[in-house]
Scaffold this motif. Structure first.
Motif, short mmCIF file in Angstrom:
data_model
loop_
_atom_site.label_atom_id
_atom_site.label_comp_id
_atom_site.label_asym_id
_atom_site.label_seq_id
_atom_site.Cartn_x
_atom_site.Cartn_y
_atom_site.Cartn_z
N LEU A 1 -29.87 -2.21 -4.21
CA LEU A 1 -30.01 -1.44 -5.45
C LEU A 1 -31.46 -1.06 -5.76
CD1 LEU A 1 -27.34 -3.10 -7.78
CD2 LEU A 1 -27.20 -0.97 -6.50
N PRO A 2 -32.45 -1.96 -5.63
CA PRO A 2 -33.83 -1.50 -5.86
C PRO A 2 -34.28 -0.43 -4.86
CG PRO A 2 -33.79 -3.78 -5.10
CD PRO A 2 -32.40 -3.42 -5.45
N THR A 3 -33.76 -0.50 -3.64
CA THR A 3 -34.10 0.54 -2.65
C THR A 3 -33.54 1.89 -3.09
OG1 THR A 3 -34.06 -1.12 -0.88
CG2 THR A 3 -33.91 1.19 -0.23
N ILE A 4 -32.30 1.91 -3.55
CA ILE A 4 -31.69 3.14 -4.05
C ILE A 4 -32.47 3.66 -5.27
CG2 ILE A 4 -29.62 4.13 -5.11
CD1 ILE A 4 -27.99 2.18 -3.41
N PHE A 5 -32.84 2.76 -6.15
CA PHE A 5 -33.61 3.12 -7.34
C PHE A 5 -34.90 3.83 -6.95
CE2 PHE A 5 -37.07 2.27 -10.25
CZ PHE A 5 -36.54 2.53 -11.49
N LEU A 6 -35.65 3.25 -6.01
CA LEU A 6 -36.94 3.82 -5.63
C LEU A 6 -36.77 5.14 -4.90
CD1 LEU A 6 -39.90 2.98 -6.02
CD2 LEU A 6 -39.89 2.20 -3.65
N LEU A 7 -35.72 5.26 -4.09
CA LEU A 7 -35.46 6.52 -3.39
C LEU A 7 -35.29 7.67 -4.37
CD1 LEU A 7 -33.02 5.38 -0.54
CD2 LEU A 7 -35.27 6.46 -0.23
N ILE A 8 -34.71 7.39 -5.52
CA ILE A 8 -34.49 8.44 -6.53
C ILE A 8 -35.75 8.67 -7.35
CG2 ILE A 8 -33.18 9.03 -8.60
CD1 ILE A 8 -30.85 7.39 -7.44
N ALA A 9 -36.28 7.59 -7.94
CA ALA A 9 -37.40 7.73 -8.89
C ALA A 9 -38.70 8.13 -8.20
CB ALA A 9 -37.58 6.43 -9.65
N TYR A 10 -38.94 7.63 -7.01
CA TYR A 10 -40.22 7.86 -6.33
C TYR A 10 -40.45 9.34 -6.08
CZ TYR A 10 -44.04 7.07 -3.00
OH TYR A 10 -45.27 7.07 -2.36
N TRP A 11 -39.47 10.01 -5.49
CA TRP A 11 -39.66 11.40 -5.10
C TRP A 11 -39.56 12.33 -6.30
CZ3 TRP A 11 -41.81 11.28 -0.62
CH2 TRP A 11 -41.46 10.24 0.29
N LEU B 1 -32.60 7.80 -12.73
CA LEU B 1 -32.60 9.22 -13.08
C LEU B 1 -33.46 9.50 -14.31
CD1 LEU B 1 -28.85 10.09 -12.41
CD2 LEU B 1 -30.84 10.94 -11.13
N ILE B 2 -33.33 8.65 -15.33
CA ILE B 2 -34.14 8.84 -16.54
C ILE B 2 -35.62 8.68 -16.21
CG2 ILE B 2 -34.71 7.84 -18.78
CD1 ILE B 2 -31.77 7.22 -19.15
N SER B 3 -35.97 7.71 -15.39
CA SER B 3 -37.37 7.52 -15.00
C SER B 3 -37.88 8.73 -14.23
CB SER B 3 -37.51 6.26 -14.14
OG SER B 3 -37.05 5.12 -14.82
N GLY B 4 -37.05 9.21 -13.30
CA GLY B 4 -37.45 10.37 -12.52
C GLY B 4 -37.65 11.61 -13.38
N LEU B 5 -36.81 11.78 -14.41
CA LEU B 5 -36.92 12.94 -15.30
C LEU B 5 -38.12 12.82 -16.24
CD1 LEU B 5 -33.13 13.46 -16.15
CD2 LEU B 5 -34.56 14.92 -14.70
N LEU C 1 -20.66 -1.41 -13.11
CA LEU C 1 -21.62 -1.50 -14.22
C LEU C 1 -23.05 -1.61 -13.70
CD1 LEU C 1 -22.17 -1.75 -17.23
CD2 LEU C 1 -21.83 -4.22 -17.02
N ARG C 2 -23.27 -2.47 -12.71
CA ARG C 2 -24.63 -2.65 -12.18
C ARG C 2 -25.11 -1.39 -11.49
NH1 ARG C 2 -25.98 -8.09 -9.02
NH2 ARG C 2 -28.03 -7.20 -9.37
N ILE C 3 -24.24 -0.76 -10.71
CA ILE C 3 -24.63 0.46 -10.01
C ILE C 3 -24.98 1.56 -11.01
CG2 ILE C 3 -23.81 2.29 -8.48
CD1 ILE C 3 -22.16 0.14 -7.03
N CYS C 4 -24.16 1.69 -12.06
CA CYS C 4 -24.43 2.71 -13.09
C CYS C 4 -25.74 2.43 -13.81
CB CYS C 4 -23.28 2.77 -14.09
SG CYS C 4 -21.78 3.53 -13.44
N GLN C 5 -25.99 1.15 -14.11
CA GLN C 5 -27.26 0.79 -14.77
C GLN C 5 -28.45 1.28 -13.96
OE1 GLN C 5 -26.31 -3.55 -15.35
NE2 GLN C 5 -27.54 -3.27 -17.18
N VAL C 6 -28.43 0.97 -12.67
CA VAL C 6 -29.56 1.30 -11.81
C VAL C 6 -29.70 2.81 -11.66
CG1 VAL C 6 -30.43 1.13 -9.45
CG2 VAL C 6 -29.50 -0.89 -10.58
#
Length: 626
Positions: free
Chosen positions: A462-472, A386-390, A376-381
């Motif tokens: 998890l925040p590191t994974i989040f930023l790796l996706i949204a940042y780029w 992904l939504i932020s990146g889009l 659940l936590r992984i899916c949330q992040v």
């Protein structure tokens, strides 16, 4: 007293236990004389300040010898658990009378030689049976025993309690399938047996179990008592098979003693004073009826009886037969009706601080990884990333307002997310902490530090994974240095928000109230962060200086833009520093200004955790003084 000890030790030599801890263990004679316990209960409504004093225990007396198993019977509210807690040295407040262990008051030496099994099985659900007992052995057994011997001892306890078949199964919880209720109870008993206690207390060990499982557990306890241990338990309504395993029975009613003596002689005792059972029935059912003030005659008709008569007769019998035994070998000062005080040797921990820290760290990582990396936590992040990146896909400096909005959203999301995860940490673990600390398992500081260190890798992945996706995806500065500065700012924000959650949870200790308080505090921090309101009145502008969002926002802006950066504006190219959302915040792009913001967050990081630690210390003090 000395002769009693010689006789008991000689009996133990005839039936030695092959146990690495048995050598040097002394059997314990437990005596309690005229034990009285009072509490102050609220009188009237919630606004009433007046309190009345209520007596929970009213002069209870008894003695339990090594090799004996005492069962405390009585209806709900009769004082069984209160008396058990008092005998186990875990009850503070207005406790009067005398409780002695081999003629001495409760001390840390006695505490290390005492096992206490609570009614609720407080265990970590994701650990296996073997892991649970091994970690307990590593923490509770002294340093003169090697690590290998501790592990082997834990395995021997597993074998002794018949847990071989489920040794590799997780303990489980009401929401996680694990071992059965009877096996879980035996694991709780096994945790106390690891220290090979001479004195073992159990609160309702058969509660919620079927008759066969209850029989197996009580039979195990009976075997343990045969090895020279003193076993004391509370039990609500045992079957007749269980009843006849008890060497002694103490019947309580509203804090008064109605009977103390051999279980096999209870029916005869009450028959002699005019209350013989009219039908063949379970002795415990008959005793509980009397404790409730009910007597059934030959016509199967219930009659209300005068319990004061039973109390008076029991008191006379105890004065004549039991008091001399209790007073034998006890000094006059111990017999005096004064407040019971703890005395004993200087507190000594079974293991060093570093050993406690390492074992607790390993245990925390094993248990917490399932929650921290739940699906659940992984899916949330991942979904939010992904939504932020889009939504901000490939935005550049020409859309400066959008980029600033993204940075503020990231600071807000990773302020709330770790905050609400951390709030529940200490309220959920309070029962476990109280149980383990009351048995002298480890220092509060070693527990707290292991908890903080164990959370670091799990909370930062998890925040590191989040930023790796949204940042780029969002088109922020495609530069490794800028990315790392943004990542470090984000991780610092996460740790500070987590610290705030830990502090609120430890101070409030009520999950619903803590959640409400945290929401209000974080919303105030967000509003004062400088994004929503840029012209804040001076009388309330001070809030931004204690706002996590304010300093994180400053670090994010500084990690993305420099003093000389320009953005497209109606006048051509304008400095980023003059953009309204940035200018009114007073962002300092130079290194000095960024260090001030980072230092403020670092102070909060330490300060919030210090508040949490002091709150836990305060709870421990209140519990011991209650």
């Amino acid at each position: 007293m000395d002769q009693e000890m010689v006789d008991i030790e000689s009996q133990n030599e005839e039936n030695p236990e092959p146990d690495i801890l048995h050598k040097g263990k002394k059997p314990v004679i437990l005596k309690f004389d005229d034990v009285v316990y009072k509490i102050k209960a609220k009188k009237g409504g919630i606004l009433e300040k007046s309190r009345e004093e209520k007596e929970i225990l009213k002069g209870v007396t008894g003695v339990v010898q090594p090799g004996e198993m005492l069962a405390m019977l009585g209806p709900s509210g009769s004082g069984k658990t209160t008396l058990l807690t008092a005998l186990g040295g875990r009850l503070g407040g207005k406790l009067y009378g005398s409780i002695t262990y081999n003629g001495e008051a409760f001390s840390n030496a006695i505490k290390r030689n005492t096992g206490f099994v609570t009614q609720d099985d407080v265990l970590y659900p994701h650990l296996t049976v073997t892991e649970t007992l091994v970690f307990t052995a590593l923490l509770r057994l002294p340093n003169n025993i090697t690590k290998e011997e501790k592990v082997e001892h834990a395995k021997s306890v597993i074998d002794q309690l018949g847990l071989i078949k489920c040794k590799d199964s997780i303990v489980g919880s009401p929401y996680l399938r694990g071992v059965s209720g009877g096996e879980r109870k035996r694991v709780s008993i096994g945790q106390e047996l690891l220290i090979n206690p001479s004195l073992l207390f159990l609160d309702e060990p058969t509660s919620g179990l079927d008759s066969t499982t209850a029989q197996r557990i009580v039979s195990t306890l009976w075997e343990l008592s045969r090895g020279g241990r003193t076993v004391v338990m509370t039990i609500h309504q045992p079957s007749s098979r269980l009843y006849y395993l008890f060497h002694k029975v103490l019947l309580l009613s509203e804090g008064n003693t109605l009977y103390f003596g051999k279980g096999s002689e209870a029916i005869e005792y009450f028959s002699n004073i005019g209350y013989a059972p009219a039908l063949a029935m379970n002795p415990s059912d008959f005793l509980l009826d009397l404790a409730n003030g009910i007597y059934t005659d030959e016509l199967n008709v219930d009659h209300t009886i005068d319990k004061q008569k039973l109390i008076s007769v029991c008191k006379r019998n105890l004065e004549a037969q039991l008091k001399p035994v209790v007073h034998q070998g006890t000094s006059d000062s111990n017999r005096s009706h004064s407040r019971f005080q703890e005395t004993g040797s200087t507190k000594k921990w079974p293991t060093s601080w570093c050993q406690q820290f390492i074992v607790l760290l390993r245990r925390d990582v094993k248990e917490r990884k399932y929650e921290s990396f739940s699906a659940l936590r992984i899916c949330q992040v991942l979904v939010v990333a992904l939504i932020s990146g889009l939504l901000w896909y490939k935005s550049d400096i020409s859309h400066l307002q959008d980029q600033i909005g993204l940075l503020f959203f990231i600071s807000g999301f990773w302020g709330f997310f770790p905050l609400f995860q951390a709030i529940f940490t200490f309220p959920q673990e309070l029962m476990m902490l109280e149980k383990e600390r009351s048995s002298g398992m480890y220092r509060l500081s070693s527990y707290f530090m292991s908890r903080m260190v164990a959370d670091l890798p799990m909370e930062l992945v998890l925040p590191t994974i989040f930023l790796l996706i949204a940042y780029w995806m969002a088109g922020l500065k495609a530069n490794v240095v800028n990315f790392l500065c943004t990542l470090l700012s984000l991780l610092l924000n996460v740790l500070v928000s987590q610290g705030l959650g830990l502090a609120i949870g430890a101070v409030v200790m009520d999950q619903k109230s803590a959640t409400t308080l945290a929401s209000v505090i974080m919303l105030c921090f967000l509003l004062a962060g400088g994004f929503y309101v840029q012209h804040v009145p001076k009388f309330i502008a001070w809030i931004k200086y204690i706002s996590i969002s304010y300093y994180t926002y400053q670090l994010f802006i500084g990690s993305q833009y420099n003093q000389g950066d320009m953005y497209p504006c109606p006048n051509g190219q304008c400095p980023v520093a003059e953009f309204p959302s940035i200018e009114h915040m007073g962002v300092h792009f130079e290194l000095h200004g960024q260090l001030i913001a980072a230092s403020a967050l670092a102070v909060m990081l330490i300060g919030y955790r210090l508040i949490a630690y002091l709150a836990l210390m305060r709870i421990g003090v209140i519990k011991s003084a209650a």
